[in-house]
Design a protein around this motif. Sequence first.
Motif, mmCIF file in Angstrom:
data_model
loop_
_atom_site.group_PDB
_atom_site.id
_atom_site.type_symbol
_atom_site.label_atom_id
_atom_site.label_comp_id
_atom_site.label_asym_id
_atom_site.label_seq_id
_atom_site.Cartn_x
_atom_site.Cartn_y
_atom_site.Cartn_z
ATOM 1 N N GLY A 191 -12.794 43.164 2.759
ATOM 2 C CA GLY A 191 -13.079 44.100 1.678
ATOM 3 C C GLY A 191 -12.297 43.789 0.415
ATOM 4 O O GLY A 191 -12.802 43.968 -0.696
ATOM 5 N N ARG A 229 -16.083 51.170 0.541
ATOM 6 C CA ARG A 229 -14.697 50.793 0.266
ATOM 7 C C ARG A 229 -13.979 52.011 -0.291
ATOM 8 O O ARG A 229 -14.306 52.513 -1.365
ATOM 9 C CB ARG A 229 -14.633 49.625 -0.720
ATOM 10 C CG ARG A 229 -13.225 49.103 -0.916
ATOM 11 C CD ARG A 229 -13.188 47.686 -1.450
ATOM 12 N NE ARG A 229 -13.853 47.553 -2.730
ATOM 13 C CZ ARG A 229 -14.004 46.372 -3.357
ATOM 14 N NH1 ARG A 229 -13.557 45.265 -2.797
ATOM 15 N NH2 ARG A 229 -14.620 46.321 -4.517
ATOM 16 N N ASN A 236 -10.661 45.216 6.339
ATOM 17 C CA ASN A 236 -9.954 45.490 5.087
ATOM 18 C C ASN A 236 -9.654 44.198 4.333
ATOM 19 O O ASN A 236 -9.716 44.164 3.100
ATOM 20 C CB ASN A 236 -8.666 46.252 5.359
ATOM 21 C CG ASN A 236 -8.923 47.653 5.914
ATOM 22 O OD1 ASN A 236 -10.033 48.167 5.829
ATOM 23 N ND2 ASN A 236 -7.900 48.247 6.484
ATOM 24 N N ILE A 284 -11.932 49.625 4.327
ATOM 25 C CA ILE A 284 -13.353 49.783 4.640
ATOM 26 C C ILE A 284 -13.551 50.959 5.588
ATOM 27 O O ILE A 284 -12.869 51.069 6.611
ATOM 28 C CB ILE A 284 -13.910 48.500 5.282
ATOM 29 C CG1 ILE A 284 -13.823 47.328 4.313
ATOM 30 C CG2 ILE A 284 -15.361 48.712 5.738
ATOM 31 C CD1 ILE A 284 -14.606 47.503 3.025
#
Length: 208
Positions: free
Chosen positions: A73, A141, A70, A147
């Motif tokens: 991301g 995403r 994350n 993610i």
Amino acid sequence: MRKIWSLAAIAAIVLPLAPAAAAPISGICDVLGNAPIGSDAVSSVATSNAESSEGNDNAGFTPEVQAKLNAIGSTLTASNLSGSQTVGGTTVEVDPGTAQAALDAIGSPVGADTPSVKVLATALGGSDAAQQLAKSMQGLRRSDGSIDPVVLTNAVDSYNNYVKYLIDSNQITQKPTSELSGFLQSLPVGQKVAQVVLGKLTEAARVN
């Protein structure tokens, strides 16, 4: 005698769980070939209750790995993905327009018929393998910025299938290694952004 790339060696490095000892083709699949993505590797870092954005798969990552994904991301922006990018020791040049199309695609709902996916597929070369890869990256995403582990795993598989298509269609296994550099330089612009996006995420998912 000219050295010829064997099909077995090429196949080993494009698979998600390629042996660490396999000599990678630098610039294509060294990152994705050795990343811990695939059934065994996902199991080793998986939780039992994570679900994909479609809610139909139990595969997932541990909270620690998910948090790393994350975090990566959240840094995926057009400016951060454009220009010279280094992933797994390999440097590639990413086109800004293609980077934006990729970002729009990974943020679009799974299965949605969006222009960005078509643009990305075209940038990947337009083949069936290219279209499959572009579609597989949809929903990577989520709307909350996290993610999706299932989409990531499937996208890596699609990327490796796409790379195999490029190798096969260019008959690179039948050519001398002296022609490899030209082959790498001629890869579609979409391949570079897919390598960077998926490469950064799979690096974050590595088991230390």
